[in-house]
Write a protein that holds these residues in place. Structure first.
Motif, PDB file in Angstrom:
ATOM      1  N   GLN A 128       4.274 -15.652  -5.075  1.00  0.00           N
ATOM      2  CA  GLN A 128       2.869 -15.897  -4.737  1.00  0.00           C
ATOM      3  C   GLN A 128       2.427 -15.150  -3.479  1.00  0.00           C
ATOM      4  O   GLN A 128       1.256 -15.213  -3.110  1.00  0.00           O
ATOM      5  CB  GLN A 128       2.628 -17.402  -4.583  1.00  0.00           C
ATOM      6  CG  GLN A 128       2.754 -18.143  -5.901  1.00  0.00           C
ATOM      7  CD  GLN A 128       2.664 -19.651  -5.757  1.00  0.00           C
ATOM      8  OE1 GLN A 128       2.688 -20.189  -4.653  1.00  0.00           O
ATOM      9  NE2 GLN A 128       2.570 -20.342  -6.889  1.00  0.00           N
ATOM     10  N   PRO A 130       1.251 -12.014  -1.183  1.00  0.00           N
ATOM     11  CA  PRO A 130       0.510 -10.796  -1.524  1.00  0.00           C
ATOM     12  C   PRO A 130       1.488  -9.667  -1.865  1.00  0.00           C
ATOM     13  O   PRO A 130       2.616  -9.633  -1.357  1.00  0.00           O
ATOM     14  CB  PRO A 130      -0.266 -10.494  -0.243  1.00  0.00           C
ATOM     15  CG  PRO A 130      -0.343 -11.809   0.482  1.00  0.00           C
ATOM     16  CD  PRO A 130       0.911 -12.556   0.122  1.00  0.00           C
ATOM     17  N   ASP A 131       1.047  -8.733  -2.728  1.00  0.00           N
ATOM     18  CA  ASP A 131       1.931  -7.692  -3.251  1.00  0.00           C
ATOM     19  C   ASP A 131       2.707  -6.947  -2.166  1.00  0.00           C
ATOM     20  O   ASP A 131       3.929  -6.830  -2.240  1.00  0.00           O
ATOM     21  CB  ASP A 131       1.131  -6.680  -4.079  1.00  0.00           C
ATOM     22  CG  ASP A 131       0.667  -7.281  -5.396  1.00  0.00           C
ATOM     23  OD1 ASP A 131       1.247  -8.303  -5.813  1.00  0.00           O
ATOM     24  OD2 ASP A 131      -0.267  -6.719  -5.987  1.00  0.00           O
ATOM     25  N   CYS A 133       3.208  -7.687   0.977  1.00  0.00           N
ATOM     26  CA  CYS A 133       4.066  -8.611   1.731  1.00  0.00           C
ATOM     27  C   CYS A 133       5.332  -8.919   0.935  1.00  0.00           C
ATOM     28  O   CYS A 133       6.440  -8.919   1.478  1.00  0.00           O
ATOM     29  CB  CYS A 133       3.277  -9.884   2.037  1.00  0.00           C
ATOM     30  SG  CYS A 133       4.182 -11.078   3.021  1.00  0.00           S
ATOM     31  N   ARG A 134       5.168  -9.188  -0.365  1.00  0.00           N
ATOM     32  CA  ARG A 134       6.319  -9.494  -1.228  1.00  0.00           C
ATOM     33  C   ARG A 134       7.277  -8.301  -1.291  1.00  0.00           C
ATOM     34  O   ARG A 134       8.489  -8.466  -1.193  1.00  0.00           O
ATOM     35  CB  ARG A 134       5.842  -9.885  -2.631  1.00  0.00           C
ATOM     36  CG  ARG A 134       6.992 -10.285  -3.559  1.00  0.00           C
ATOM     37  CD  ARG A 134       6.549 -10.746  -4.922  1.00  0.00           C
ATOM     38  NE  ARG A 134       5.810  -9.730  -5.644  1.00  0.00           N
ATOM     39  CZ  ARG A 134       4.507  -9.755  -5.900  1.00  0.00           C
ATOM     40  NH1 ARG A 134       3.766 -10.762  -5.506  1.00  0.00           N
ATOM     41  NH2 ARG A 134       3.927  -8.757  -6.562  1.00  0.00           N
ATOM     42  N   HIS A 164       4.420  -8.565   7.973  1.00  0.00           N
ATOM     43  CA  HIS A 164       4.621  -9.042   6.598  1.00  0.00           C
ATOM     44  C   HIS A 164       5.808 -10.006   6.522  1.00  0.00           C
ATOM     45  O   HIS A 164       5.725 -11.045   5.857  1.00  0.00           O
ATOM     46  CB  HIS A 164       4.857  -7.864   5.644  1.00  0.00           C
ATOM     47  CG  HIS A 164       3.623  -7.141   5.248  1.00  0.00           C
ATOM     48  ND1 HIS A 164       2.509  -7.760   4.732  1.00  0.00           N
ATOM     49  CD2 HIS A 164       3.316  -5.815   5.275  1.00  0.00           C
ATOM     50  CE1 HIS A 164       1.584  -6.884   4.458  1.00  0.00           C
ATOM     51  NE2 HIS A 164       2.048  -5.668   4.797  1.00  0.00           N
TER      52      HIS A 164
END
Length: 194
Positions: A128, A130-131, A133-134, A164
């Motif tokens: 879940q 953000p892209d 950050c993931r 991040h």
């Protein structure tokens, strides 16, 4: 064997139930007290004495008594009492071992369930994020890249990488707050490292 004991024994061997019952009633108390000295339990002592008398009745044709009927029964009661004590000791050891095993297994299974629940919640929380950050978090924690390597690979600054990772860890800490005990330990083990 005294003449009186010999006469009783012969009648018992001939399956004279009346002679057996009379002898049982007259002798039971002293044998019970002997068993009770060893076993300290009235019910078990009674069972031991009754077992000895039943065996005496059932096997009277095969039993050879040379010295004394009373001595023979005393010895049989003592032996059976000692056997009973050994059985109780073994049973107690087995019960304790089983209790330990069940307790250990239950604790282990509970811990495994908690760990699995936490891992599922953590992976869901990671999904879940953000892209960007993931991606940063996964490169850092799963692929074990250094911050500079992540920055170079994604074309972002080290400060952005740190932001991040910090954001991701805060989000994951929210998840572990619900599963605090095991969560913090796993979070530290899997995610907090340089």
């Amino acid at each position: 064997m005294t003449p009186e004991e010999s006469a009783i024994w012969i009648r018992i061997q001939q399956k004279d139930i009346r002679a057996f019952e009379e002898f049982y009633r007259s002798a039971y108390k002293r044998f019970f007290l002997m068993a009770f000295q060893y076993l300290k339990d009235a019910d078990i002592s009674q069972e031991v004495v009754n077992d000895v008398f039943m065996k005496l009745w059932e096997d009277s044709a095969e039993i050879t008594i040379e010295k004394s009927l009373v001595s023979y029964i005393y010895r049989a009661v003592i032996n059976r009492s000692l056997n009973q004590l050994q059985k109780q000791k073994r049973d107690l050891a087995q019960i304790r071992s089983l209790q330990y095993s069940l307790q250990h297994d239950a604790t282990y299974e509970l811990r495994q369930m908690e760990e699995n629940e936490l891992k599922a919640a953590l992976y869901k929380a990671i999904d879940q994020l953000p892209d960007q950050c993931r991606r940063v978090f996964c490169l850092s924690r799963f692929e074990q890249l250094k911050q500079q390597e992540i920055a170079d690979q994604l074309g972002i600054s080290i400060k952005t990488v740190k932001n991040h990772i910090t954001y991701a860890l805060k989000q994951l800490q929210k998840v572990t707050g619900e599963l605090l005990v095991i969560g913090i330990a796993l979070l530290k083990l899997f995610f907090f490292r340089d």
